[in-house]
Motif scaffolding. Sequence first.
Motif, mmCIF file in Angstrom:
data_model
loop_
_atom_site.group_PDB
_atom_site.id
_atom_site.type_symbol
_atom_site.label_atom_id
_atom_site.label_comp_id
_atom_site.label_asym_id
_atom_site.label_seq_id
_atom_site.Cartn_x
_atom_site.Cartn_y
_atom_site.Cartn_z
ATOM 1 N N VAL A 1 27.528 -15.032 -23.858
ATOM 2 C CA VAL A 1 26.425 -15.611 -24.621
ATOM 3 C C VAL A 1 26.895 -16.871 -25.348
ATOM 4 N N GLY A 2 28.144 -16.843 -25.828
ATOM 5 C CA GLY A 2 28.693 -18.006 -26.499
ATOM 6 C C GLY A 2 28.757 -19.224 -25.602
ATOM 7 N N GLU A 3 29.030 -19.017 -24.302
ATOM 8 C CA GLU A 3 29.070 -20.138 -23.364
ATOM 9 C C GLU A 3 27.716 -20.823 -23.272
ATOM 10 N N LEU A 4 26.655 -20.004 -23.132
ATOM 11 C CA LEU A 4 25.313 -20.586 -23.064
ATOM 12 C C LEU A 4 24.954 -21.250 -24.384
ATOM 13 N N LEU A 5 25.319 -20.621 -25.488
ATOM 14 C CA LEU A 5 25.014 -21.188 -26.798
ATOM 15 C C LEU A 5 25.654 -22.567 -26.957
ATOM 16 N N LYS A 6 26.890 -22.702 -26.508
ATOM 17 C CA LYS A 6 27.585 -23.988 -26.600
ATOM 18 C C LYS A 6 26.866 -25.059 -25.793
ATOM 19 N N LYS B 1 16.220 -25.822 -29.651
ATOM 20 C CA LYS B 1 16.494 -25.288 -30.985
ATOM 21 C C LYS B 1 16.054 -23.829 -31.060
ATOM 22 N N HIS B 2 14.902 -23.531 -30.485
ATOM 23 C CA HIS B 2 14.399 -22.154 -30.503
ATOM 24 C C HIS B 2 15.320 -21.237 -29.696
ATOM 25 N N ILE B 3 15.810 -21.718 -28.538
ATOM 26 C CA ILE B 3 16.736 -20.908 -27.730
ATOM 27 C C ILE B 3 18.036 -20.684 -28.495
ATOM 28 N N GLN C 1 11.160 -22.499 -21.613
ATOM 29 C CA GLN C 1 10.381 -21.473 -22.314
ATOM 30 C C GLN C 1 10.541 -20.118 -21.622
ATOM 31 N N GLU C 2 10.595 -20.141 -20.303
ATOM 32 C CA GLU C 2 10.789 -18.887 -19.570
ATOM 33 C C GLU C 2 12.169 -18.305 -19.860
ATOM 34 N N LEU C 3 13.177 -19.174 -19.986
ATOM 35 C CA LEU C 3 14.522 -18.709 -20.341
ATOM 36 C C LEU C 3 14.506 -18.045 -21.716
#
Length: 811
Positions: free
Chosen positions: A15-20, A37-39, A103-105
């Motif tokens: 999850v950290g990889e996607l967050l970065k 920003k919402h994601i 948005q789907e993600l």
Amino acid sequence: MAVELVGGAALGAIVGELLKVVVEAKDKILMFRSILKHIEETLQSIIPILKEIEELNKALDRRDEQTARLLEVIEQGKTIVLDCSSIRFLNLPKKYKYTNKLQELDKSLTSFFQIVMQAQIARDTKEVLKVVRGKNWSFRGKIGGGGGGSGMMMMIPGAPVNPVGLEVPLRELKMELFKDGVSVVVLSAPPGCGKTTLAKLLCHDRQVTEKFKDNIFYVTVSKTNTLEGIVRRIFEHKGYRVSEFRGEEDVINRLEQFLKDIEPDPTLLVLDDVWPGSESLLEKLKLQITDYKILVTSRSSFPRFGSAFKLQPLNYDDSMTLFRHSAFFPDQSQSQSCIPEEHVIKIVKGCKGFPLALEVVGGSLRGQPAEIWETREKEFSRSGSILQYSDLVSSLQGSLDALDKHGIVKQCFMDLCSFPEDQRIPVTALIDMWAELYNLDGDVYAVANLHELSNRNLVDVITLREDTSGCYHQQFVMQHDLLRELAIHQINAQSAEYRKRLVVEISGNKVPDWWVKQKHLISAQLLSISTDETFSSTWCRINVPEVEVVILNFRSKNYTLPDFIKEAKKLKVMIVINYGFFPTELGNFALLGSLSNLKRIRLEHVTIPSYGFTSAQFKNLQKMTMVMCNIGQAFSTSSIQVTEALPNLEEINFDYCSDIVELPVEVCHLRKLKKLNVTNCHKLVSLPRKIKELVNLEVLRLGSCVELKELPSTIGKLSNLSILDISECLELDRLPEEIGELQNLSKLHMVSCSDDFKLPSSISELKNLKEVICDEATACLWEPFGQLLKNLRIKVHAEQINLNWLNKRSL
């Protein structure tokens, strides 16, 4: 392979990889900044869930196949986000396409963690409980619920921002806490010295978190807290609601078993703001468990538990730093402000190193002319004491006196002590009070007063999330305990019969002596009564003919409204708030109908009796607010029709009322209704077709009713409707064609609606529509109507959510 990659500590890393990737893209790609920003916020909010999954997988010694699906979602997400960087700003088709993909993600992530992973947690939890011997838990599953409700998990408070002068005390306190053989550490100091700030710093210290990991429990202990209440908060920290206890021994046994079950990791229990005289409570929580530590913050040193760690006031240099931060604007130096240095020095010395005094006094002087500074400096030379800690109180008193020229603002400050300590005060409750007490015409005046108090550091105004719809149900106020004490002390300086406010705290069934001995009429305009868990609703009579606002704060499982309220003929506002763990049915509810001047009712966390609002005539009631209430059959017809029972009702607010599946049809008969707010009612599926009967309705808010599937076609008959809010109605994918009949509609809020949302062609008929507040994706849908609606302004809203409030409310 996927299952091998996902699991254990790898969950957080993935999850950290996607967050970065999302954070980097958000700062570079302006056209997608809002949704990215919402994601980002979604990913940050699921980290605690990941930790819990890791714990459960470890306890069961397995890896779950469901987590393999997470890898697929994350990998797809990374590809989508990276592709966004190659899209040109003017490429509208691709922009629209990737907006939908993002948005789907976001929806996939939210759905996965709210449904799939929560189901896994619930199932795995049961398996963990099965394999642990000697259980006596009777847990009822994961805690859900909405913002601010008793259903939320209690969390460790956020780390203080830029604390001053606490580096050395933090290091020394850690050394004391880590000592072998030490089970209880008492952090003691006068109020306003920063005990709570230091305790929060400790909870976020790297060495502390490495040692105690997820077994750090933080409980704010108010004056009325019981052993059971504290233990329930400990259980809630881990995400469980525990069944009824069978007495104090059962409470202690279950806590002991709980602590043994989370071994071998050490445990830290932080009890913040423990009141003097609570030795017996601490003794019961002091259990013989390996590596179980208790940190207590208190004004008392509790010598029974050894030498207390004494937090000293700030030294001169640190005091000056903190004061300057509060007294001068960020871009303003002292020389620019023309304030003589000697004034600053004397005032700082007068604050005696108390952080609270430095912040409050500094805040009250910010932007003031030199004459005010000189006046304050002279006040510091006066002697006198009105509370136990005279140095601190004399420092604060001047800030309070400075409000004298702001008459209503000072009165508003004094009114805040009507609510229990350490509790979030709803801004909407204050608006109701002040509208009637001070004839404030409009909500903005009440909110402006709060911001004036906040600017002077006399309160903290907390916004859970920015509200675009113009209401304030996501805003709360916190008041420091000492400032509350100061206000109460001033109130109590007069004898009871002459006080403008009467603030009563009842422990058990023991009322103050003056209440029992009263011989004169009470002249108070505001009456606040707070009771604890053991109160039996046995009320003594009190004569309050002048009272205009009554606030009843309680915690008990059974609660009856006091009979003496019948005689309060001038009562205009009734506020009833349950701070307990379970909703309580209100007894004697019908007596409210005898109050001919009652205009506003606010009920929180209660079960309203069947036919509650049709059992009497509420002749002048104009506004009712129900938060976290069970509505049931409260509006169903009994002997009185709802139109007769509530003939002048103009506003209804339902917020976090979890049993509303369909709006009570009786509400549609209230022809004078102008505002209907049904927000965060997550089970609401539909509105009745008879809503067309609300011919005077001007405002309809349905924000965050996530299961609402459609609006009835009859909504087009609401000819006076000017504001409609459907933000975060995630299942609502279209507006009815009849929406075009709303010729008075001027503002439409539709932030974060369904990804498949469609606008009907009749939108072009809304000639008076002036503003649409929506997200970036929805804004695209309005482009075809731009030429037809010349006066329309599309306002793209960037969502901002504040999670720091979680430590502010005792749950």
